[in-house]
Write a protein that holds these residues in place. Structure first.
Motif, PDB file in Angstrom:
ATOM      1  N   VAL A   1       0.826  -1.224   0.000  1.00  0.00           N
ATOM      2  CA  VAL A   1       0.000   0.000   0.000  1.00  0.00           C
ATOM      3  C   VAL A   1       0.859   1.272   0.000  1.00  0.00           C
ATOM      4  O   VAL A   1       0.440   2.311   0.495  1.00  0.00           O
TER       5      VAL A   1
ATOM      6  N   GLN B   1      -1.119   3.395  -3.535  1.00  0.00           N
ATOM      7  CA  GLN B   1      -2.469   3.070  -3.046  1.00  0.00           C
ATOM      8  C   GLN B   1      -3.551   3.811  -3.823  1.00  0.00           C
ATOM      9  O   GLN B   1      -3.262   4.787  -4.509  1.00  0.00           O
TER      10      GLN B   1
ATOM     11  N   ALA C   1      -7.298   2.899  -6.131  1.00  0.00           N
ATOM     12  CA  ALA C   1      -7.560   2.133  -7.358  1.00  0.00           C
ATOM     13  C   ALA C   1      -6.870   2.729  -8.590  1.00  0.00           C
ATOM     14  O   ALA C   1      -6.269   2.021  -9.392  1.00  0.00           O
TER      15      ALA C   1
ATOM     16  N   ILE D   1      -3.011   2.413  -8.429  1.00  0.00           N
ATOM     17  CA  ILE D   1      -2.641   0.995  -8.543  1.00  0.00           C
ATOM     18  C   ILE D   1      -2.761   0.570 -10.010  1.00  0.00           C
ATOM     19  O   ILE D   1      -1.847  -0.039 -10.572  1.00  0.00           O
TER      20      ILE D   1
ATOM     21  N   ARG E   1      -3.636  -6.789  -5.279  1.00  0.00           N
ATOM     22  CA  ARG E   1      -4.706  -6.163  -4.490  1.00  0.00           C
ATOM     23  C   ARG E   1      -6.007  -6.694  -5.110  1.00  0.00           C
ATOM     24  O   ARG E   1      -6.477  -6.175  -6.125  1.00  0.00           O
TER      25      ARG E   1
ATOM     26  N   HIS F   1      -8.111   7.962   1.144  1.00  0.00           N
ATOM     27  CA  HIS F   1      -7.551   8.801   0.078  1.00  0.00           C
ATOM     28  C   HIS F   1      -7.994   8.279  -1.271  1.00  0.00           C
ATOM     29  O   HIS F   1      -7.735   7.127  -1.626  1.00  0.00           O
TER      30      HIS F   1
ATOM     31  N   ASN G   1      -9.413  10.323  -7.391  1.00  0.00           N
ATOM     32  CA  ASN G   1     -10.568  10.882  -8.106  1.00  0.00           C
ATOM     33  C   ASN G   1     -11.233  11.991  -7.275  1.00  0.00           C
ATOM     34  O   ASN G   1     -11.576  13.059  -7.789  1.00  0.00           O
TER      35      ASN G   1
ATOM     36  N   GLN H   1      -4.590   6.556   5.579  1.00  0.00           N
ATOM     37  CA  GLN H   1      -4.518   7.217   4.271  1.00  0.00           C
ATOM     38  C   GLN H   1      -5.241   8.574   4.275  1.00  0.00           C
ATOM     39  O   GLN H   1      -5.022   9.400   3.395  1.00  0.00           O
TER      40      GLN H   1
ATOM     41  N   GLY I   1     -14.664   7.868  -2.830  1.00  0.00           N
ATOM     42  CA  GLY I   1     -14.211   7.197  -4.043  1.00  0.00           C
ATOM     43  C   GLY I   1     -14.769   5.783  -4.095  1.00  0.00           C
ATOM     44  O   GLY I   1     -15.668   5.426  -3.327  1.00  0.00           O
TER      45      GLY I   1
ATOM     46  N   ASP J   1     -13.409   1.559  -5.182  1.00  0.00           N
ATOM     47  CA  ASP J   1     -12.503   0.579  -5.789  1.00  0.00           C
ATOM     48  C   ASP J   1     -13.256  -0.210  -6.832  1.00  0.00           C
ATOM     49  O   ASP J   1     -12.704  -0.546  -7.875  1.00  0.00           O
TER      50      ASP J   1
ATOM     51  N   LYS K   1     -13.099   1.764   0.707  1.00  0.00           N
ATOM     52  CA  LYS K   1     -12.368   1.554   1.967  1.00  0.00           C
ATOM     53  C   LYS K   1     -13.312   1.268   3.118  1.00  0.00           C
ATOM     54  O   LYS K   1     -14.373   1.889   3.233  1.00  0.00           O
TER      55      LYS K   1
ATOM     56  N   LYS L   1     -13.921   1.395 -13.126  1.00  0.00           N
ATOM     57  CA  LYS L   1     -13.991   0.616 -11.882  1.00  0.00           C
ATOM     58  C   LYS L   1     -15.202  -0.315 -11.872  1.00  0.00           C
ATOM     59  O   LYS L   1     -15.405  -1.067 -10.921  1.00  0.00           O
TER      60      LYS L   1
ATOM     61  N   PHE M   1     -11.730  -3.282   2.794  1.00  0.00           N
ATOM     62  CA  PHE M   1     -12.812  -2.591   2.073  1.00  0.00           C
ATOM     63  C   PHE M   1     -14.166  -3.062   2.571  1.00  0.00           C
ATOM     64  O   PHE M   1     -14.267  -4.047   3.298  1.00  0.00           O
TER      65      PHE M   1
HETATM   66  C1  RUB Z   1      -8.100   3.417  -1.173  1.00  0.00           C
HETATM   67  C2  RUB Z   1      -9.572   3.630  -1.360  1.00  0.00           C
HETATM   68  C3  RUB Z   1      -9.998   4.670  -2.357  1.00  0.00           C
HETATM   69  C4  RUB Z   1     -10.314   3.997  -3.689  1.00  0.00           C
HETATM   70  C5  RUB Z   1     -10.488   5.005  -4.804  1.00  0.00           C
HETATM   71  O1  RUB Z   1      -7.801   2.196  -0.533  1.00  0.00           O
HETATM   72  O2  RUB Z   1     -10.408   2.946  -0.813  1.00  0.00           O
HETATM   73  O3  RUB Z   1     -11.129   5.352  -1.923  1.00  0.00           O
HETATM   74  O4  RUB Z   1      -9.255   3.115  -4.053  1.00  0.00           O
HETATM   75  O5  RUB Z   1      -9.278   5.674  -5.007  1.00  0.00           O
HETATM   76  P1  RUB Z   1      -6.275   1.717  -0.358  1.00  0.00           P
HETATM   77  P2  RUB Z   1      -8.890   6.402  -6.381  1.00  0.00           P
HETATM   78  O6  RUB Z   1      -5.551   2.823   0.335  1.00  0.00           O
HETATM   79  O7  RUB Z   1      -6.359   0.465   0.470  1.00  0.00           O
HETATM   80  O8  RUB Z   1      -5.723   1.454  -1.724  1.00  0.00           O
HETATM   81  O9  RUB Z   1      -9.875   7.504  -6.562  1.00  0.00           O
HETATM   82  O10 RUB Z   1      -7.494   6.895  -6.098  1.00  0.00           O
HETATM   83  O11 RUB Z   1      -8.961   5.414  -7.472  1.00  0.00           O
END
Ligand code: RUB
Length: 270
Positions: free
Chosen positions: A17, A20, A22, A25, A49, A100, A103, A130, A174, A176, A186, A211, A242
């Motif tokens: 992480v 971190q 989505a 990653i 992940r 965090h 998006n 985060q 946000g 995932d 999360k 997503k 999550f």
């Molecule tokens: C991060 C998390 C974010 C989503 C969306 O979890 O739950 O809300 O991944 O993020 P972790 P993004 O810290 O375990 O990866 O908008 O950056 O895709």
């Protein structure tokens, strides 16, 4: 560093992480796969992940698009998300967010740059904190941020506490995974969304349409020492990263496909 070392470094950072969210990653995994485009590396990345359909989608796109073309999607989708989010934010809003999300953060920073006057309440997001990343990013962009511990979420959300004007006017979180009947984000997101729903505070999911998945997505369970290092052996510890948020708590999905009610989003994305 040779390609293999870079690949394994990215894989490790995703697992731990250090990379971190989505979107980050998926982007980094895409780069790693671009360096070593084999079935083995795909398998390793996909299992790094497990709750990340966007990662699978990005790798799948490699069959028909170039690396550069796929990368462009992340930015063009974010541009549309920023514009759609801007329309939702009113001067004086108190936006509650959790963990965090790139998006969400980028959309809030865009709104600030466009002159919207609002503040943000943010939860720290144990065990990996985060939320602090969000608070720092937003504060550096000149947005007023108040950081709450996770257990104070109700104080930040509930209208009953309005005496001190400590309550959110909107929740932006946000995702995932965007599924047919709700989203995965999360851990803590369900509690926050349910609370907001009870108090009639709108919950917006700010997320890239990549997503979306029509499949069953597993919830990643992380190591227990993230929660309690060297805990007494007799104590069972669970550490789900999550959780699922049912669509009934969600006001709208704000994505590159527009700002849509849940059913309309699913219809359009399919
Ligand atoms: C991060 C998390 C974010 C989503 C969306 O979890 O739950 O809300 O991944 O993020 P972790 P993004 O810290 O375990 O990866 O908008 O950056 O895709």
């Amino acid at each position: 560093m040779n390609k293999e070392r870079i690949f394994y470094n990215i894989l490790k950072n995703i697992k731990e992480v250090k990379i971190q969210g989505a979107r980050n990653i998926a982007r980094k995994a895409l780069y790693a796969y671009f360096l070593i485009p084999t079935e083995k590396s795909k398998r390793l990345l996909l299992s790094s992940r497990p709750t990340e359909p966007m990662l699978a989608r990005a790798l799948k796109e490699m069959k028909k698009k170039t690396y550069k073309e796929i990368l462009e999607h992340f930015d063009s989708a974010q541009d549309i998300i920023n514009k759609n989010t801007l329309e939702l934010i009113k001067n004086g809003d108190r936006v509650f967010t959790h963990c965090h999300s790139t998006n969400v953060s980028k959309a809030l920073i865009y709104a600030k740059r466009k002159g919207k006057k609002f503040e943000v309440y943010n939860t720290e997001t144990r065990p990996l904190m985060q939320g602090r990343k969000t608070s720092k990013e937003l504060a550096n962009a000149g947005i007023k941020v108040t950081q709450f511990i996770d257990s104070a979420a109700a104080i930040a959300i509930e209208k009953e506490n309005s005496k001190d004007k400590v309550y959110a006017t909107k929740v932006f979180i946000g995702a995932d995974a965007l599924l047919n009947n709700g989203i995965i984000n999360k851990v803590g997101s369900e509690m926050i969304s349910e609370l907001a729903f009870i108090h009639k505070i709108p919950v917006y999911i700010i997320a890239d349409s990549w997503k979306y998945s029509s499949e069953k997505i597993p919830i990643e369970k992380r190591k227990i020492d993230e929660v309690w290092d060297k805990a007494p052996k007799k104590i069972k510890i669970l550490n789900p990263a999550f959780e699922f948020v049912p669509k009934r708590y969600i006001t709208k999905i704000v994505s590159d496909l527009g700002t849509l009610k849940y059913e309309a989003f699913v219809k359009k994305v399919k």
